[in-house]
Design an enzyme around this catalytic site. Structure first.
Site, short mmCIF file in Angstrom:
data_model
loop_
_atom_site.label_atom_id
_atom_site.label_comp_id
_atom_site.label_asym_id
_atom_site.label_seq_id
_atom_site.Cartn_x
_atom_site.Cartn_y
_atom_site.Cartn_z
N TYR A 67 -9.91 26.96 -12.79
CA TYR A 67 -8.80 27.80 -12.31
C TYR A 67 -7.51 27.33 -12.94
CZ TYR A 67 -11.97 29.25 -8.63
OH TYR A 67 -13.03 29.74 -7.95
N HIS B 175 -5.44 33.90 0.21
CA HIS B 175 -6.03 33.00 -0.78
C HIS B 175 -6.48 31.67 -0.20
CE1 HIS B 175 -3.96 35.91 -3.34
NE2 HIS B 175 -4.95 35.69 -4.16
N ARG C 257 -2.65 38.64 -15.55
CA ARG C 257 -3.61 37.55 -15.63
C ARG C 257 -5.01 38.16 -15.64
NH1 ARG C 257 -5.97 36.05 -10.56
NH2 ARG C 257 -6.45 34.03 -11.44
N ASN D 121 -9.15 37.58 -14.34
CA ASN D 121 -10.03 36.88 -13.42
C ASN D 121 -11.44 37.38 -13.73
OD1 ASN D 121 -10.78 35.21 -11.38
ND2 ASN D 121 -10.25 36.63 -9.73
N GLU E 107 -11.54 41.22 -14.47
CA GLU E 107 -10.40 41.97 -13.95
C GLU E 107 -9.17 41.64 -14.78
OE1 GLU E 107 -11.60 41.81 -9.20
OE2 GLU E 107 -9.84 40.74 -9.93
N TYR F 3 -18.55 30.01 -4.92
CA TYR F 3 -17.42 30.85 -4.51
C TYR F 3 -17.45 32.20 -5.23
CZ TYR F 3 -12.78 32.66 -3.77
OH TYR F 3 -11.74 33.48 -3.45
N LYS F 4 -17.79 32.16 -6.50
CA LYS F 4 -17.83 33.40 -7.26
C LYS F 4 -19.08 34.22 -6.93
CE LYS F 4 -14.91 32.23 -11.19
NZ LYS F 4 -13.91 33.31 -11.00
#
Ligand code: FES
Lengths: 346, 323
Positions: A45, A204, A234, A236, A277, A328-329
């Site tokens: 990240y 978040h 950005r 993701n 994204e 998490y993903k």
């Protein structure tokens, strides 16, 4: 752990309202315009925010020279959005104080879009009277800024019917950003109906490793400092089974089990997609609300593998990714199988 | 580790050249100026309560825009002549129709709270300028608002505009006593969820805010507009070490850190030189900063990782900078 703040560079201050660059309106193919997000064989990240409208060259082509990107899936995705909305109207949320921001989003995005695709779109404004023409949908429409009844379904729904991006609007007050409106039909495992009314830092909360690194608080401070008219972006990423755009929390029962089933499926390279994204962060000029546009791109492993550098790199990233991040993903079940295939296994 | 890397901070340096299209006297000392695009292009909309930084000769000054900000065809400001100021207002008063002028894009630092149930605007003197912007926007957007306006008997700048927005509900005060006595009851009688916005001389603003706090208003519902940091006079000498070159310099009490850096040939991007624009941030490696700016948040100030070098100084004897 090595967390890099990507510097926005010295040209970050360039705001330009009038000079939106123009492009040929030809539609790039899915891979040449795909925003492949990895610049390295290791992913962590970071507050990877950079000024919008910068062209990025990739091994297969390029992306990033426009805010609103239209591709060959345009009509299909907009139809899908309407279907999702019809089945679940909670995907559209507008707290009443966000109505001016929704209009601000319209009068910011439509002119940009018209400037990007001048052959097929046109936006004119005189005071509060506007005219919008969109040749791809055969639309020629007049409306009045601020008068919700002049757009068939109100401003936010209408904007969502013109662009492939999901839309989130954040209000800024009390030193925080609040997610107070949105039209989100293609969410990656979250839900606008659940998050509406919450603060940015609440939304978040559960991301692993992110709090230790203060990445989210930094991002928050950065966003609070944006001045009207500024546009950043950005990327993701995650992965999705099949070309499924709607992977929101509500429809989990429909897609959740595929995450496990795909592991032993011989068609895995065709079913498993890298989901990227491109998020644009635009501080709206008239209200100061923050507009998040989230445009989702999907490419199957087999499509990725047509570009050898991507094939190798994605394989390494998936193999190396720490397990808490993979979990998490939501890709922990199949990421080894995917890495194996990308690295030449079968 | 810096709170936000300096390079990632949005900057204000983006400017546009506009043409003076209207000049008019609002009172013996206050003159209003309107600027429009030379090529006839539409100007960017702005958030109510925004200001622009006007650059004229060697001076840069911030002025509030008085329009509502929704689809403006010109930017209008009102400038009070301040004979004892830095000369900025004098130079402004010399502008004439047809002159061209360099201005920043509009900056928002006094935005309305969209979710407020009611907006109570309080203005004194030239402080009416950002408040007028708010009042106009509230009217156009159909937001509930009211205005208390304090002015000297002969100099109610923008009084006509305020009256036409509020009619008989506008409350006007030409002396502090009558204002003070009605302020107390106004603060008691607002609908729940009211936000208060005040602009005027520093002493006026702090007395309004103090009274509101005494009467139990939460600070999140109180908003005030400053134009300039309270530069608390000259400071003490301090030492600065520049980590990248190893140089050490002394900043005398009479000079700003920015000026001292410029003195040895180090230029730091800057614009307002008053601690409001955020342009001149420098990363701090060691030492505690005496923050005098209005740009950093309290949280950022507490970290002592960034110094706005145009106004801020060292708390102790030394600072080490990442320069
Ligand atoms: S120059 Fe504007 S804050 Fe220092």
């Amino acid at each position: 752990m090595n967390v890099e703040m990507q510097s926005a560079g010295s040209s970050t201050d360039e705001i330009d309202f009038q000079e939106v660059p123009t492009f040929e309106s030809e539609v790039p193919n899915r891979i040449s315009g795909f925003p492949f997000p990895f610049r390295d064989d290791v992913y962590r990240y970071s507050t990877n925010v950079e000024p919008a409208l910068q062209l990025v060259q990739t091994e297969a082509g390029s992306w990033g020279d426009r805010i609103i990107d239209i591709d060959s899936n345009y009509l299909e995705e907009l139809n899908l959005r309407e279907t999702v909305l019809r089945l679940d109207p909670t995907r559209l949320q507008v707290m009443s104080h966000m109505r001016p921001a929704a209009w601000d989003a319209i009068t910011t995005v439509l002119p940009q879009m018209a400037a990007t695709y001048p052959d097929i779109m046109k936006f004119e404004r005189q005071g509060n009277q506007c005219r919008w023409q969109n040749g791809l949908q055969d639309i020629d429409l007049e409306f009045t800024v601020g008068a919700d009844e002049t757009l068939p379904e109100g401003p936010l729904h209408f904007l969502g019917s013109q662009i492939q991006d999901d839309i989130v609007l954040m209000d800024q007050r009390e030193g925080s950003l609040w997610l107070d409106a949105g039209l989100v039909t293609f969410a990656a495992d979250w839900s606008v109906g659940f998050d509406v009314g919450m603060r940015f830092l609440e939304i978040h909360g559960p991301v692993p490793r992110v709090h230790e690194e203060r990445i989210i608080t930094r991002a928050h401070q950065f966003l609070l400092r944006l001045q009207p008219g500024e546009q950043y972006r950005r990327t993701n990423w995650t992965m999705t089974v099949d070309r499924r755009l709607d992977t929101s929390t509500e429809t989990y029962p429909e897609w959740g089990k595929d995450r496990t089933l795909v592991v032993d499926d011989p068609t895995l390279p065709d079913r498993l997609h890298l989901r990227v994204e491109v998020q644009h962060l635009i501080k709206l000029p008239a209200t100061g609300a923050l507009l998040f546009l989230v445009r989702t791109y999907l490419a199957s492993l087999r499509e990725i593998a047509t570009v050898p550098e991507w094939r190798t790199r994605l394989g390494k990233v998936l193999e190396e990714l720490p397990s808490d991040m993979a979990e998490y993903k939501g890709i922990d079940r199949y990421r080894n199988a995917a890495a194996h295939w990308l690295q030449g296994g079968d | 580790m810096t709170a936000i890397p300096v390079a990632m901070r949005p900057r204000v340096s983006k400017q546009m050249i506009l043409e003076v299209v209207d000049v008019r006297d609002l009172s013996p000392k206050v003159r209003s100026f309107s600027f429009a695009s030379i090529s006839g292009q539409q100007l960017p909309a702005f958030v109510p309560g925004s200001h622009i930084v006007v650059e004229l000769g060697s001076k840069s000054n911030s002025y509030s825009l008085t329009g509502s900000g929704q689809y403006p065809d010109a930017y209008t400001i009102s400038v009070a002549l301040a004979p004892e100021g830095n000369g900025g207002s004098k130079a402004m008063h010399q502008l004439q129709v047809g002159d061209s002028i360099k201005v920043s894009y509009p900056r928002s630092a006094f935005a309305p709270v969209a979710s407020a149930r009611h907006h109570l605007f309080i203005a004194a003197g030239i402080g009416i300028t950002p408040i007028l912007s708010h009042a106009r926007a509230a009217e156009e957007l159909g937001r509930s608002s009211s205005l208390m306006y304090v002015f000297r008997p002969t100099s109610g700048v923008h009084l006509q505009e305020c009256r036409s927005i509020y009619g008989t509900t506008l409350t006007e005060y030409t002396d502090r006593e009558s204002f003070n006595s009605s302020l107390r009851s106004a603060l008691l009688n607002q609908p729940i969820g009211t936000h208060l916005y005040v602009c005027g001389p520093a002493g006026f603003m702090s007395s309004v805010l103090r009274l509101a706090e005494e009467m139990g208003w939460p600070t999140e519902r109180l908003h005030s507009e400053h134009f300039e940091a309270d530069v608390q006079g000259p400071g003490k000498n301090f030492q600065v070490t520049l980590a990248q070159s190893g140089q050490t310099i002394t900043v005398p009490g009479t000079k700003s850190l920015l000026e001292a850096l410029e003195g040895i040939g180090i230029s730091v991007p800057n614009m307002c030189r008053k601690g409001v624009c955020g342009e001149c941030a420098v990363p701090v490696l060691k030492g505690r900063v005496e923050h005098r700016d209005l740009y950093l948040t309290d949280e950022e100030k507490a970290l002592h990782e960034t110094v706005m070098c145009c106004v801020s100084r060292a708390q102790e004897q030394e600072l080490e900078l990442d320069l």
